[in-house]
Design a protein around this motif. Structure first.
Motif, PDB file in Angstrom:
ATOM      1  N   SER A 122       0.829  -1.207   0.000  1.00  5.24           N
ATOM      2  CA  SER A 122       0.000   0.000   0.000  1.00  5.24           C
ATOM      3  C   SER A 122       0.860   1.252   0.000  1.00  5.24           C
ATOM      4  CB  SER A 122      -0.929  -0.002   1.213  1.00  5.24           C
ATOM      5  OG  SER A 122      -1.706   1.167   1.258  1.00  5.24           O
ATOM      6  N   VAL A 123       1.924   1.245   0.802  1.00  7.05           N
ATOM      7  CA  VAL A 123       2.823   2.407   0.862  1.00  7.05           C
ATOM      8  C   VAL A 123       3.525   2.617  -0.469  1.00  7.05           C
ATOM      9  CG1 VAL A 123       4.907   3.318   1.942  1.00  7.05           C
ATOM     10  CG2 VAL A 123       3.146   2.248   3.350  1.00  7.05           C
ATOM     11  N   VAL A 124       3.994   1.523  -1.070  1.00  9.34           N
ATOM     12  CA  VAL A 124       4.686   1.628  -2.353  1.00  9.34           C
ATOM     13  C   VAL A 124       3.732   2.110  -3.440  1.00  9.34           C
ATOM     14  CG1 VAL A 124       5.848   0.282  -4.150  1.00  9.34           C
ATOM     15  CG2 VAL A 124       6.421  -0.089  -1.750  1.00  9.34           C
ATOM     16  N   GLU A 176      -1.508  12.722   4.321  1.00  5.49           N
ATOM     17  CA  GLU A 176      -1.006  14.090   4.263  1.00  5.49           C
ATOM     18  C   GLU A 176      -0.482  14.447   2.880  1.00  5.49           C
ATOM     19  OE1 GLU A 176       1.928  14.466   7.252  1.00  5.49           O
ATOM     20  OE2 GLU A 176       0.529  14.249   8.944  1.00  5.49           O
ATOM     21  N   GLU A 177      -0.119  13.416   2.100  1.00  2.00           N
ATOM     22  CA  GLU A 177       0.412  13.691   0.763  1.00  2.00           C
ATOM     23  C   GLU A 177      -0.635  14.288  -0.167  1.00  2.00           C
ATOM     24  OE1 GLU A 177       0.636  10.933   2.370  1.00  2.00           O
ATOM     25  OE2 GLU A 177       2.738  10.299   2.537  1.00  2.00           O
ATOM     26  N   HIS A 201      -8.268   5.442  -5.536  1.00  2.00           N
ATOM     27  CA  HIS A 201      -7.451   4.577  -4.696  1.00  2.00           C
ATOM     28  C   HIS A 201      -8.180   4.260  -3.388  1.00  2.00           C
ATOM     29  CE1 HIS A 201      -3.954   3.792  -1.886  1.00  2.00           C
ATOM     30  NE2 HIS A 201      -3.781   2.895  -2.841  1.00  2.00           N
ATOM     31  N   ARG A 202      -8.455   2.958  -3.179  1.00  2.00           N
ATOM     32  CA  ARG A 202      -9.148   2.460  -1.979  1.00  2.00           C
ATOM     33  C   ARG A 202     -10.486   3.172  -1.773  1.00  2.00           C
ATOM     34  NH1 ARG A 202      -5.901  -0.902   0.788  1.00  2.00           N
ATOM     35  NH2 ARG A 202      -7.289  -0.853   2.599  1.00  2.00           N
ATOM     36  N   ARG A 241     -16.094   9.008   4.672  1.00  2.00           N
ATOM     37  CA  ARG A 241     -17.244   8.160   4.326  1.00  2.00           C
ATOM     38  C   ARG A 241     -17.042   7.449   2.992  1.00  2.00           C
ATOM     39  NH1 ARG A 241     -22.126   9.753   1.877  1.00  2.00           N
ATOM     40  NH2 ARG A 241     -21.493  11.935   2.094  1.00  2.00           N
ATOM     41  N   PHE A 242     -16.228   8.004   2.098  1.00  2.00           N
ATOM     42  CA  PHE A 242     -16.077   7.427   0.767  1.00  2.00           C
ATOM     43  C   PHE A 242     -14.809   6.574   0.617  1.00  2.00           C
ATOM     44  CE2 PHE A 242     -19.364  10.356  -0.440  1.00  2.00           C
ATOM     45  CZ  PHE A 242     -19.964   9.780  -1.551  1.00  2.00           C
ATOM     46  N   PHE A 243     -13.795   6.783   1.461  1.00  2.00           N
ATOM     47  CA  PHE A 243     -12.521   6.102   1.262  1.00  2.00           C
ATOM     48  C   PHE A 243     -12.181   5.248   2.480  1.00  2.00           C
ATOM     49  CE2 PHE A 243     -12.271   9.666  -1.645  1.00  2.00           C
ATOM     50  CZ  PHE A 243     -11.711   9.090  -2.781  1.00  2.00           C
ATOM     51  N   GLU A 244     -11.430   4.171   2.215  1.00  2.00           N
ATOM     52  CA  GLU A 244     -10.960   3.290   3.262  1.00  2.00           C
ATOM     53  C   GLU A 244      -9.635   3.810   3.825  1.00  2.00           C
ATOM     54  OE1 GLU A 244     -10.610  -0.515   1.507  1.00  2.00           O
ATOM     55  OE2 GLU A 244     -12.774  -0.790   1.165  1.00  2.00           O
ATOM     56  N   GLU A 245      -9.212   3.163   4.931  1.00  2.00           N
ATOM     57  CA  GLU A 245      -7.941   3.545   5.543  1.00  2.00           C
ATOM     58  C   GLU A 245      -6.789   3.227   4.588  1.00  2.00           C
ATOM     59  OE1 GLU A 245      -7.194   5.115   8.223  1.00  2.00           O
ATOM     60  OE2 GLU A 245      -9.261   5.349   8.942  1.00  2.00           O
ATOM     61  N   GLY A 246      -5.825   4.122   4.525  1.00  2.00           N
ATOM     62  CA  GLY A 246      -4.686   3.934   3.649  1.00  2.00           C
ATOM     63  C   GLY A 246      -4.832   4.573   2.289  1.00  2.00           C
ATOM     64  N   ALA A 247      -5.978   5.198   2.018  1.00  2.00           N
ATOM     65  CA  ALA A 247      -6.175   5.854   0.722  1.00  2.00           C
ATOM     66  C   ALA A 247      -5.299   7.104   0.631  1.00  2.00           C
ATOM     67  CB  ALA A 247      -7.637   6.220   0.532  1.00  2.00           C
TER      68      ALA A 247
END
Length: 423
Positions: A14-16, A150-151, A61-62, A139-145
């Motif tokens: 996910s980070v990559v 902050e980016e 993304h996610r 509400r629309f995105f999952e964690e890690g999106a």
């Protein structure tokens, strides 16, 4: 251990993925800026096609699916998020995108929105406004999106540089077809660029090869070839370095110009808003002052009216008291009128009481004297006692009632004589 390793692998992937998308987006923006210096950017430009594909991947993304009544999740496009988060952007184009006839699917509307905001030079403004609505974003995105990281703020700042490009698109082209997937082309960003150190090492290697082959060739030819190659490589490296610096300076110049324009627009808007607030405050203060003066004038007028009413009431009371005092009869006239009245009421003639009407007490006295002369009777001592009794309060009340009605009232039927009989 296996589950822990899988979690670590998922987190690393996910980070990559986030890092790759953001880096490629930054490269895509730079290539668009470079291309715009030489030609107009339209739907056919490969740099633009690659950029919108990257941006679509970032916004999707996610992205969470939409849960149905049966508990299943149906996939949804990033346009649903943009439509919900950017509905309050001033002078937004969401309603016009929704009303387009040739654009029906959600993905096609999202692609049309990207082209419209690029032509309006407001893509960074929309992304920044959507990121501020953190509740809708969660509400629309999952964690890690990427949108939740902050980016995403750096992404919005990177997109400001696109405002210097004059885009020209056709909203009826093939790029809006939702059947075509968004595929990112990484090959323009994977070109190998030789660094200065690498070039110098290559030069040393060439010198080594030239010196080793000096036995089979003449020294003059070897030195000439080496110097020409060295000079050429140095010129190429210098040219590349200058070109890179020029592009960086051009990008920074465009970014700073757009940032200055944005800040000037914000400053002018703040100044106009401040002037409007000051004018509103001055108008409010003026209206409050006028209302206060009007209220003070009304209070003074009401006080004057109240004083006049009090004086009129006091004057009326005094006049009424004086009028009643002048109308009150004297005691001597009251006694004489009472004697005449009782004598007439209790006079008996031929066994029955007489009934007469008089307009005034003078007529009553004249009638009484006429009756006494006709019958030839004299006052008896019994009448004196009766006259003395008529000076009471009850006799005065009967006299007052007679004066108010200006006539004498008699009983409707025959009344028997009281205990006093004239002799």
């Amino acid at each position: 251990m296996a589950s822990l390793s899988r979690k670590r692998g998922a987190g690393r992937s996910s980070v990559v993925e986030r890092k790759n998308l953001l880096t490629v987006c930054r490269f895509s923006v730079k290539t668009l800026l470079d291309r715009s210096c030489f030609e107009t950017i339209d739907d056919a430009s490969p740099e633009f096609v690659n950029f919108v594909s990257i941006l679509e991947h970032i916004l999707s993304h996610r992205l969470k699916g939409q849960t149905t009544w049966f508990g299943y999740e149906s996939p949804r496009s990033f346009w649903d998020y943009i439509k919900a988060a950017c509905s309050k952007v001033p002078h937004n184009c969401i309603r016009s995108i929704e009303s387009m006839e040739n654009v029906r699917s959600s993905r096609a509307k999202g692609r049309a929105w990207m082209r419209v905001v690029l032509m309006e030079k407001r893509l960074s403004e929309y992304i920044s406004f959507a990121l501020k609505d953190f509740k809708t974003t969660r509400r629309f995105f999952e964690e890690g999106a990427i949108i939740l990281r902050e980016e995403a703020g750096l992404l919005a700042d990177t997109l400001i540089g696109l405002n210097i490009i004059d885009f020209s698109f056709c909203l009826k082209g093939e790029g809006l077809d939702d059947s075509c997937p968004a595929v990112i082309d990484y090959t323009p960003y994977l070109k190998f660029t030789q660094s200065a150190d690498s070039i110098s090492s290559d030069e040393e290697e060439m010198r080594t090869l030239g010196s080793s082959g000096s036995e089979s060739s003449t020294p003059d030819k070897t030195a000439t070839a080496a110097s020409i190659f060295t000079e050429q490589s140095n010129l190429v490296s210098k040219c590349k370095r200058f070109e890179q610096k020029y592009r960086m300076a051009l990008e920074q110049k465009g970014y700073l110009e757009e940032l200055v324009r944005l800040r000037e627009a914000q400053l002018s808007e703040a100044v106009s808003h401040n002037k409007a607030l000051q004018q509103s405050l001055a108008d409010t203060h003026l209206s409050h002052t006028l209302e206060k003066q009007q209220l003070e004038y009304i209070i003074v007028e009401l006080q004057n009216q109240l004083t006049v009413l009090k004086n009129n009431d006091l004057r009326s009371r005094q006049e009424l008291t004086a009028h009643l005092t002048n109308q009150w009869p004297s005691p001597d006239a009251l006694d004489a009128n009472a004697v005449a009245l009782d004598t007439l009421l209790y006079r008996k003639s031929t066994g029955e009481w007489e009934e007469k009407s008089f307009q005034s007490l003078e007529q009553l006295s004249a009638g009484m004297s006429l009756t006494s002369n006709t019958q030839g009777k004299e006052e008896t001592p019994s009448l004196r006692g009766l006259c003395g009794s008529l000076t009471s309060v009850a006799s005065y009340k009967s006299l007052a009632s007679l004066r108010s009605s200006e006539c004498l009232a008699s009983p409707a039927t025959e009344i028997s004589s009281p205990g006093v009989t004239p002799s």
